[in-house]
Enzyme design. Sequence first.
Site, PDB file in Angstrom:
ATOM      1  N   SER A  45       0.830  -1.218   0.000  1.00  0.00           N
ATOM      2  CA  SER A  45       0.000   0.000   0.000  1.00  0.00           C
ATOM      3  C   SER A  45       0.865   1.269   0.000  1.00  0.00           C
ATOM      4  O   SER A  45       1.599   1.480  -0.958  1.00  0.00           O
ATOM      5  CB  SER A  45      -1.068   0.013   1.082  1.00  0.00           C
ATOM      6  OG  SER A  45      -1.991  -1.048   0.846  1.00  0.00           O
TER       7      SER A  45
ATOM      8  N   HIS B 107       2.782  14.876   5.250  1.00  0.00           N
ATOM      9  CA  HIS B 107       2.625  16.287   4.893  1.00  0.00           C
ATOM     10  C   HIS B 107       3.113  17.087   6.091  1.00  0.00           C
ATOM     11  O   HIS B 107       2.651  16.842   7.211  1.00  0.00           O
ATOM     12  CB  HIS B 107       1.168  16.623   4.591  1.00  0.00           C
ATOM     13  CG  HIS B 107       0.549  15.686   3.593  1.00  0.00           C
ATOM     14  ND1 HIS B 107       0.879  15.699   2.261  1.00  0.00           N
ATOM     15  CD2 HIS B 107      -0.335  14.674   3.735  1.00  0.00           C
ATOM     16  CE1 HIS B 107       0.204  14.752   1.628  1.00  0.00           C
ATOM     17  NE2 HIS B 107      -0.547  14.113   2.504  1.00  0.00           N
TER      18      HIS B 107
ATOM     19  N   CYS C  38      -0.980  -3.392   4.007  1.00  0.00           N
ATOM     20  CA  CYS C  38      -1.815  -4.583   3.876  1.00  0.00           C
ATOM     21  C   CYS C  38      -0.979  -5.829   4.144  1.00  0.00           C
ATOM     22  O   CYS C  38       0.246  -5.802   4.063  1.00  0.00           O
ATOM     23  CB  CYS C  38      -2.428  -4.645   2.480  1.00  0.00           C
ATOM     24  SG  CYS C  38      -3.613  -3.313   2.211  1.00  0.00           S
TER      25      CYS C  38
END
Lengths: 132, 132
Positions: free
Chosen positions: B64, B69, B84
């Site tokens: 995944s 940020h 995952c």
Amino acid sequence: MVSPFGKHILAEYFECESSFLDSEPAIRKLMLEAASRSGATIVGNIFHHFSPQGVTGVVVIAESHLAIHTWPEFRYASVDLFTCGTHLNPWIGFEYLREQLRSRRWVSKEIIRGTMEEQGNSSMMSGKVALG
Amino acid sequence: MVSPFGKHILAEYFECESSFLDSEPAIRKLMLEAASRSGATIVGNIFHHFSPQGVTGVVVIAESHLAIHTWPEFRYASVDLFTCGTHLNPWIGFEYLREQLRSRRWVSKEIIRGTMEEQGNSSMMSGKVALG
């Protein structure tokens, strides 16, 4: 970047009927379009096709990111639409993707990011380092 | 890709004391290391430095993705660790980032992805298209 306070939509699209799920070019195009329709400013993207199947991709936007992971064998895609600032509407992107992937069952959850406020979820944990 | 059932950690790191927050090369290095320590297989990455400040970046993994940020002006970073499969431990990456960013307050939330099961969050919505 804009304000750190943003909306993060976590979406699970089940029972997709789209042949797009295993096409890296098609998924890339969909995600870029979802970003644009949500009002985002696109700054980059990266997509990858897995063997034997499945696509992963991220669109980096000035307001955070959109991500997708597909499992064609389960007709399933997980999507994140994380947009900071107040001028975007990631739900437009959510609806666009749901339609394009022809999902017949879906779950979505919106989480507010950039705040210390708890949102009533018992799975949340927080911590603090003592000053001094 | 591996099984679609995975863990998604949403982390908010507040009161960071690191000068890393505005350095795209340093944030990239941290995130790649967090991915490796979590047990992930890295397949690509994309990072961007904003003007006047802030860094956004995503590490695409076979399991995944990881995303960050940063808002240096608020000493804040938002991080997603979405992995995952069962062989990864994204909490190792979470702890590594918390230490490296020298966060003094943080909130984390773990969400199970790839399931229709509701997780007791009133903000969740689901839908179904009628067959026939």
